[in-house]
Design a protein around this motif. Structure first.
Motif, PDB file in Angstrom:
ATOM      1  N   ILE A   1       1.417   2.396  15.576  1.00 58.32           N
ATOM      2  CA  ILE A   1       0.074   2.093  15.057  1.00 58.32           C
ATOM      3  C   ILE A   1       0.830   1.413  13.522  1.00 58.32           C
ATOM      4  O   ILE A   1      -0.143   0.654  13.189  1.00 58.32           O
ATOM      5  CB  ILE A   1      -0.572   3.512  14.558  1.00 58.32           C
ATOM      6  N   ARG A   2       1.804   1.393  13.048  1.00 61.71           N
ATOM      7  CA  ARG A   2       2.173   0.878  11.822  1.00 61.71           C
ATOM      8  C   ARG A   2       2.351  -0.858  12.185  1.00 61.71           C
ATOM      9  O   ARG A   2       2.000  -1.434  11.428  1.00 61.71           O
ATOM     10  CB  ARG A   2       3.458   1.261  11.359  1.00 61.71           C
ATOM     11  N   SER A   3       2.526  -1.218  13.325  1.00 63.74           N
ATOM     12  CA  SER A   3       2.642  -2.682  13.672  1.00 63.74           C
ATOM     13  C   SER A   3       1.324  -3.330  13.761  1.00 63.74           C
ATOM     14  O   SER A   3       1.070  -4.389  13.737  1.00 63.74           O
ATOM     15  CB  SER A   3       3.338  -2.903  14.994  1.00 63.74           C
ATOM     16  N   ARG A   4       0.182  -2.267  13.905  1.00 63.47           N
ATOM     17  CA  ARG A   4      -1.256  -3.143  14.072  1.00 63.47           C
ATOM     18  C   ARG A   4      -1.888  -3.094  12.823  1.00 63.47           C
ATOM     19  O   ARG A   4      -3.028  -3.569  12.801  1.00 63.47           O
ATOM     20  CB  ARG A   4      -1.959  -2.205  14.889  1.00 63.47           C
ATOM     21  N   ARG A   5      -1.122  -2.829  11.494  1.00 64.71           N
ATOM     22  CA  ARG A   5      -1.998  -2.973  10.304  1.00 64.71           C
ATOM     23  C   ARG A   5      -2.135  -4.438   9.978  1.00 64.71           C
ATOM     24  O   ARG A   5      -1.026  -5.135  10.128  1.00 64.71           O
ATOM     25  CB  ARG A   5      -0.860  -2.079   9.091  1.00 64.71           C
ATOM     26  N   HIS A   6      -2.971  -4.760   9.185  1.00 60.29           N
ATOM     27  CA  HIS A   6      -3.268  -6.235   8.975  1.00 60.29           C
ATOM     28  C   HIS A   6      -4.066  -6.312   7.585  1.00 60.29           C
ATOM     29  O   HIS A   6      -4.800  -5.509   7.216  1.00 60.29           O
ATOM     30  CB  HIS A   6      -4.118  -6.988   9.724  1.00 60.29           C
ATOM     31  N   GLU A   7      -3.902  -7.235   6.745  1.00 56.59           N
ATOM     32  CA  GLU A   7      -4.753  -7.679   5.626  1.00 56.59           C
ATOM     33  C   GLU A   7      -5.898  -7.792   5.843  1.00 56.59           C
ATOM     34  O   GLU A   7      -6.324  -8.464   6.660  1.00 56.59           O
ATOM     35  CB  GLU A   7      -3.957  -8.582   4.644  1.00 56.59           C
ATOM     36  N   VAL A   8      -7.094  -7.231   4.943  1.00 56.49           N
ATOM     37  CA  VAL A   8      -8.453  -7.576   4.993  1.00 56.49           C
ATOM     38  C   VAL A   8      -8.829  -8.279   4.016  1.00 56.49           C
ATOM     39  O   VAL A   8      -8.526  -7.687   2.802  1.00 56.49           O
ATOM     40  CB  VAL A   8      -9.175  -6.105   5.343  1.00 56.49           C
ATOM     41  N   ALA A   9      -9.659  -8.985   3.830  1.00 52.18           N
ATOM     42  CA  ALA A   9      -9.937  -9.892   2.549  1.00 52.18           C
ATOM     43  C   ALA A   9     -11.383  -9.292   2.249  1.00 52.18           C
ATOM     44  O   ALA A   9     -12.148  -8.618   3.030  1.00 52.18           O
ATOM     45  CB  ALA A   9     -10.625 -11.417   3.380  1.00 52.18           C
ATOM     46  N   GLN A  10     -11.424  -8.908   0.914  1.00 54.46           N
ATOM     47  CA  GLN A  10     -12.237  -8.307   0.218  1.00 54.46           C
ATOM     48  C   GLN A  10     -12.879  -8.845  -0.874  1.00 54.46           C
ATOM     49  O   GLN A  10     -12.285  -9.367  -1.495  1.00 54.46           O
ATOM     50  CB  GLN A  10     -11.752  -6.671   0.180  1.00 54.46           C
ATOM     51  N   ASP A  11     -13.949  -8.678  -1.203  1.00 53.03           N
ATOM     52  CA  ASP A  11     -14.777  -9.230  -2.349  1.00 53.03           C
ATOM     53  C   ASP A  11     -14.257  -8.407  -3.561  1.00 53.03           C
ATOM     54  O   ASP A  11     -14.093  -7.037  -3.270  1.00 53.03           O
ATOM     55  CB  ASP A  11     -16.134  -9.154  -2.179  1.00 53.03           C
TER      56      ASP A  11
END
Length: 74
Positions: free
Chosen positions: A55-65
């Motif tokens: 599951i660690r390989s599925r992490r991704h950055e999320v654009a947030q305001d």
């Protein structure tokens, strides 16, 4: 009852060969303690119980305001 002799001599018990345990899937003889305990060889165990996804390989950055009231200059 405490003076009765054992029906099997202790010396004869050590001469017995260990019980042969075979894989439940392919029928090959099992030699390892873990394999004998589970009843499956390492190859057959891997076929039936593949490792789970990392599951660690599925992490991704999320654009947030930016949160209101927080300065971006900090």
């Amino acid at each position: 009852m405490g003076d009765e002799r054992l029906a099997i001599a202790i010396d004869s018990a050590s001469e017995e060969r260990p019980h042969r345990v075979c894989c439940r899937l392919c029928g090959r003889p099992l030699t390892g303690a873990d394999s004998r305990r589970t009843g499956l060889g390492p190859t057959c165990d891997a076929k039936l119980h593949p490792p789970g996804p990392d599951i660690r390989s599925r992490r991704h950055e999320v654009a947030q305001d930016t949160l209101p009231g927080i300065d971006e200059d900090l």
